[in-house]
Design a protein around this motif. Structure first.
Motif, PDB file in Angstrom:
ATOM      1  N   VAL A  59      27.010  36.874  39.552  1.00 35.07           N
ATOM      2  CA  VAL A  59      25.833  37.413  38.858  1.00 35.07           C
ATOM      3  C   VAL A  59      26.063  38.872  38.489  1.00 35.07           C
ATOM      4  CG1 VAL A  59      23.403  38.032  39.124  1.00 35.07           C
ATOM      5  CG2 VAL A  59      24.197  35.800  39.892  1.00 35.07           C
ATOM      6  N   ALA A  60      26.628  39.635  39.449  1.00 31.87           N
ATOM      7  CA  ALA A  60      26.923  41.047  39.180  1.00 31.87           C
ATOM      8  C   ALA A  60      27.939  41.187  38.057  1.00 31.87           C
ATOM      9  CB  ALA A  60      27.443  41.724  40.454  1.00 31.87           C
ATOM     10  N   ASP A  61      28.976  40.344  38.077  1.00 30.67           N
ATOM     11  CA  ASP A  61      29.986  40.389  37.012  1.00 30.67           C
ATOM     12  C   ASP A  61      29.380  40.052  35.653  1.00 30.67           C
ATOM     13  OD1 ASP A  61      31.985  41.172  38.668  1.00 30.67           O
ATOM     14  OD2 ASP A  61      33.029  39.254  38.738  1.00 30.67           O
ATOM     15  N   SER A  62      28.479  39.060  35.622  1.00 32.87           N
ATOM     16  CA  SER A  62      27.821  38.704  34.360  1.00 32.87           C
ATOM     17  C   SER A  62      27.005  39.881  33.834  1.00 32.87           C
ATOM     18  CB  SER A  62      26.911  37.484  34.561  1.00 32.87           C
ATOM     19  OG  SER A  62      27.657  36.363  34.990  1.00 32.87           O
ATOM     20  N   GLY A  63      26.285  40.530  34.749  1.00 28.94           N
ATOM     21  CA  GLY A  63      25.525  41.722  34.354  1.00 28.94           C
ATOM     22  C   GLY A  63      26.427  42.838  33.867  1.00 28.94           C
ATOM     23  N   ASN A  64      27.591  42.967  34.497  1.00 27.37           N
ATOM     24  CA  ASN A  64      28.538  44.008  34.083  1.00 27.37           C
ATOM     25  C   ASN A  64      29.058  43.765  32.672  1.00 27.37           C
ATOM     26  OD1 ASN A  64      28.307  45.347  36.504  1.00 27.37           O
ATOM     27  ND2 ASN A  64      30.098  44.367  37.417  1.00 27.37           N
ATOM     28  N   GLN A  65      29.372  42.516  32.371  1.00 21.95           N
ATOM     29  CA  GLN A  65      29.848  42.212  31.015  1.00 21.95           C
ATOM     30  C   GLN A  65      28.747  42.460  29.979  1.00 21.95           C
ATOM     31  OE1 GLN A  65      31.272  39.008  33.063  1.00 21.95           O
ATOM     32  NE2 GLN A  65      32.755  40.600  33.595  1.00 21.95           N
ATOM     33  N   ALA A  66      27.517  42.148  30.359  1.00 23.92           N
ATOM     34  CA  ALA A  66      26.396  42.441  29.463  1.00 23.92           C
ATOM     35  C   ALA A  66      26.272  43.953  29.243  1.00 23.92           C
ATOM     36  CB  ALA A  66      25.095  41.882  30.035  1.00 23.92           C
ATOM     37  N   LEU A  67      26.472  44.742  30.303  1.00 27.37           N
ATOM     38  CA  LEU A  67      26.425  46.198  30.180  1.00 27.37           C
ATOM     39  C   LEU A  67      27.504  46.704  29.226  1.00 27.37           C
ATOM     40  CD1 LEU A  67      25.797  47.396  33.861  1.00 27.37           C
ATOM     41  CD2 LEU A  67      24.260  47.707  31.913  1.00 27.37           C
ATOM     42  N   LEU A  68      28.710  46.146  29.323  1.00 26.64           N
ATOM     43  CA  LEU A  68      29.803  46.571  28.443  1.00 26.64           C
ATOM     44  C   LEU A  68      29.483  46.264  26.983  1.00 26.64           C
ATOM     45  CD1 LEU A  68      32.929  45.445  30.501  1.00 26.64           C
ATOM     46  CD2 LEU A  68      32.034  47.761  30.245  1.00 26.64           C
ATOM     47  N   LEU A  69      28.879  45.108  26.731  1.00 24.54           N
ATOM     48  CA  LEU A  69      28.507  44.751  25.360  1.00 24.54           C
ATOM     49  C   LEU A  69      27.417  45.679  24.837  1.00 24.54           C
ATOM     50  CD1 LEU A  69      28.495  40.846  25.630  1.00 24.54           C
ATOM     51  CD2 LEU A  69      30.160  42.267  24.411  1.00 24.54           C
ATOM     52  N   VAL A  70      26.432  46.000  25.689  1.00 19.67           N
ATOM     53  CA  VAL A  70      25.360  46.918  25.290  1.00 19.67           C
ATOM     54  C   VAL A  70      25.937  48.306  24.998  1.00 19.67           C
ATOM     55  CG1 VAL A  70      23.291  48.131  26.073  1.00 19.67           C
ATOM     56  CG2 VAL A  70      23.532  45.682  26.488  1.00 19.67           C
TER      57      VAL A  70
END
Length: 324
Positions: A44-55
């Motif tokens: 879940v944390a990794d998924s959030g991290n990838q979303a942060l990178l895209l943002v």
């Protein structure tokens, strides 16, 4: 985000981690494995991290404003730094807490085939994600070693995804080892030990990411190759005779500021100097396309003044020190 930002690798990692997170959580509900819970939170944390990178990549594309005249390129560094914080707090600390609780209060694993099956599936999915990140990185890292690439890459996304995927694969192996040992020995303390190891691993990766992105946030100069190219094309041997001193700064992964004091001949006219500066700027942009902001100051070279070294009062941060 540019191609070098590794958008394909980020999207691949996001898709893999989202699917894996759901599978891991289902396995935890059926088995009660703390390793699976820690791995669920990790995904879940990794998924959030990838979303942060895209943002961060999207926000970095905003146009410059009077308040931010050099644009928003560094937003990519800020969001990459946030990734390290999320990985440390949500992933690492939670896993250590959960591992400690499982060691202190062990309980029997139920339906062992759920965590084992999900972990095998997750290892396969993460391997594909990691392969994509490696392929994307190979396209931009050139002849640099992997260590040099992670340490000196100006675009933070690919090093972040690489380390996350590597950590995920090692974490999955640790989780599988913990569950396997618990099944073989009948002692579920091993499940807690595996969870504890996952937490330590995530914290180590988060610390590495934090240090690397902190350097980018502070502002890094151009790489040695780009610096050599700039110095080589500035001097035309006619009007511009040498570079007296130069400073470079990354405003973003693909935006470089170049500020230099250049030596011109004392008998050149203002029109000749202006034309030489314009020509030098064109040569710099042709040699190093990411050089977006260029300031060239003409001066008359003096060996006596040059021997005095950098002026601590005029140079931000004082004289430059070469690190070995």
């Amino acid at each position: 985000m540019s191609a070098s930002g590794g958008t394909k690798a980020i999207v691949a990692a996001l898709a893999a981690n989202a699917a894996i997170a759901v599978a891991k959580f289902v396995a935890f509900l059926f088995s009660g494995s703390s390793s699976m819970l820690a791995e669920s939170v990790h995904s879940v944390a990794d998924s959030g991290n990838q979303a942060l990178l895209l943002v961060g990549g999207k926000r970095a594309q905003r146009q410059a404003t009077p308040q931010h005249p050099f644009g928003y390129g560094r937003e990519r560094y800020i969001y990459a730094f946030l990734v390290s914080i999320v990985l440390f707090s949500v992933g690492g600390l939670f896993a250590i807490y959960e591992g400690y609780e499982k060691i202190k209060h062990p309980h029997e694993l139920k339906h062992w085939y759920w965590p084992v099956g999900v972990l095998v599936f997750a290892i396969i999915a993460e391997t594909f994600s990691f392969r994509t990140a490696i392929k994307e990185s190979n396209a931009v890292r050139g002849k640099r070693s992997w260590k040099e690439f992670v340490r000196h890459a100006k675009a933070p996304e690919l090093p972040v995804v690489l380390l996350e995927d590597l950590g995920a694969l090692v974490g999955l192996i640790l989780a599988l080892g913990g569950v396997g040992m618990a099944l073989l020995t009948g002692d579920s303390v091993w499940d807690g030990i595996g969870t504890l190891c996952i937490g330590v691993l995530l914290i180590l990766i988060a610390v590495v990411l934090a240090f690397e992105t902190k350097s980018l946030l502070l502002g890094e100069a151009a790489g040695a190759e780009e610096t050599r190219k700039i110095e080589a094309v500035v001097v035309d041997g006619d009007t511009v005779t040498r570079v007296i001193h130069m400073r470079t700064l990354h405003l973003g992964p693909e935006e470089l500021l170049v500020a230099a004091k250049i030596a011109v001949r004392h008998d050149d006219t203002a029109a000749e100097v202006a034309a030489a500066i314009n020509a030098a700027e064109s040569r710099i942009r042709e040699a190093v396309p990411i050089a977006r902001v260029i300031y060239l100051e003409p001066d008359i070279y003096s060996e006596a003044e040059s021997a005095k070294g950098a002026d601590a009062e005029a140079t931000p941060g004082g004289p430059i020190r070469t690190e070995h």
